[in-house]
Design an enzyme around this catalytic site. Sequence first.
Site, PDB file in Angstrom:
ATOM      1  N   MET A   1      -4.085   4.715  -1.092  1.00 42.96           N
ATOM      2  CA  MET A   1      -4.917   5.147   0.026  1.00 42.96           C
ATOM      3  C   MET A   1      -5.944   6.201  -0.393  1.00 42.96           C
ATOM      4  O   MET A   1      -6.977   6.356   0.261  1.00 42.96           O
ATOM      5  CB  MET A   1      -4.036   5.689   1.149  1.00 42.96           C
ATOM      6  CG  MET A   1      -3.204   4.622   1.856  1.00 42.96           C
ATOM      7  SD  MET A   1      -4.206   3.387   2.740  1.00 42.96           S
ATOM      8  CE  MET A   1      -4.717   4.332   4.179  1.00 42.96           C
ATOM      9  N   VAL A  33       0.838  -1.199   0.000  1.00 43.31           N
ATOM     10  CA  VAL A  33       0.000   0.000   0.000  1.00 43.31           C
ATOM     11  C   VAL A  33       0.871   1.245   0.000  1.00 43.31           C
ATOM     12  O   VAL A  33       1.878   1.314   0.714  1.00 43.31           O
ATOM     13  CB  VAL A  33      -0.910   0.012   1.252  1.00 43.31           C
ATOM     14  CG1 VAL A  33      -1.622   1.345   1.397  1.00 43.31           C
ATOM     15  CG2 VAL A  33      -1.916  -1.123   1.190  1.00 43.31           C
ATOM     16  N   CYS A  34       0.471   2.239  -0.811  1.00 42.37           N
ATOM     17  CA  CYS A  34       1.104   3.559  -0.767  1.00 42.37           C
ATOM     18  C   CYS A  34       0.011   4.607  -0.937  1.00 42.37           C
ATOM     19  O   CYS A  34      -1.177   4.292  -0.881  1.00 42.37           O
ATOM     20  CB  CYS A  34       2.183   3.696  -1.836  1.00 42.37           C
ATOM     21  SG  CYS A  34       1.550   3.709  -3.532  1.00 42.37           S
ATOM     22  N   ALA A  35       0.399   5.843  -1.154  1.00 46.48           N
ATOM     23  CA  ALA A  35      -0.592   6.918  -1.223  1.00 46.48           C
ATOM     24  C   ALA A  35      -1.442   6.847  -2.483  1.00 46.48           C
ATOM     25  O   ALA A  35      -2.667   6.965  -2.429  1.00 46.48           O
ATOM     26  CB  ALA A  35       0.095   8.275  -1.129  1.00 46.48           C
TER      27      ALA A  35
END
Length: 381
Positions: free
Chosen positions: A104, A75-77
């Site tokens: 996200m 997961v990242c932005a």
Amino acid sequence: MVTATMKAMTSEQLTKKLLKNEELFILDVRNTSEYDNWRIEGGKIDIINIPYFDLLDGVDPALDKIPNGKDILVVCAKEGSSKFVAEQLVEAGRTNIYYLEGGMKAWSEYLEPVKVGDLKNGGELYQFVRIGKGCLSYMVISGKDAAVIDAVRMTDVFEQFAKEHGVQIKHTLDTHLHADHISGGRRLAEKMNAKYWLPPKDATEVTFPYEPLEDGDVITVGNTEIRMKALYSPGHTVGSTSFLVDDQYLLTGDILFVASIGRPDLAGKAEDWVSDLRKTLYQTYKNLSEDLIVLPAHFGQVTELGEGGKVSARLGDLYRSNPGLNIQDDQEFRVMVTEHLPPQPNAYQEIRQTNMGKMTPNEEEQREMELGPNRCAVHDK
């Protein structure tokens, strides 16, 4: 190719896993400050944080921390960094590797519709769970008509849902002027040629026309006359208004939650509004039927989600279990709701200005403003 064995996981798929209590291991590669502020939690999810910049030279530092035999979600932005790290994990021989599609930001915007129940004499009530943000919206359906309460800015979800159910949205309502997310109520009303309702005490600075939502007003939805009665319930804001729907449900906005109560400080008037908050919780609501089902506008923890992802509780049960409803001393209550509060929501002043019509940020700016948890409750992290 490496990418052939790396898969995308959508926010909808992630939500289903969480609600089904399925095991998942998450590697969050955002900066530590972003991770500490807001992350994916709940169910049987295990999560660790290793910033992307610590993995630029390879994923060896992460391999001994990532289990075998589980689905692994990176997961990242926004998505890009997680795809890079996921590819490296596959190259290192790991299997069942996924990245969160849209990152996200997409997680923050996903809405899961959940049926709350059937209404008397026909009709249905639905809750829309914004699981990554903790926001809750509602749609009341009766006959060929519908009303939407506390709509978020992703209005296409409500439009599509109404279309699939063969109904026309005739009313949109906000329980108060929101400070944690950008309301979609006015926009949805304009697109659907519907009426937009807002409590006038929260609308003294708005720049657009609206229908004033006064205490005792009754809004009828559909041929079967599902009655929604407005109940003035200040404390979170000066105009906060709850709804009694079909004499079964109490939509409390940001005044009362399943595990906490609303904070009074987001307009800078905590000391002024404490007495209103206490009166609403300890008198106005106390005089209602204990059998009403409370449906709030937010939740703070994934543990508040019940069957199918629904967030609700019987009012009488909350008077026994909710810590904010069991403080008999006025001064102790005042201290609780004005001191030692959690951090305020991200960009809450700009969000309030946007909901007043004084700012018109573009879509990307709106996404940035809303990132992070809602933090509308006294007991939120």
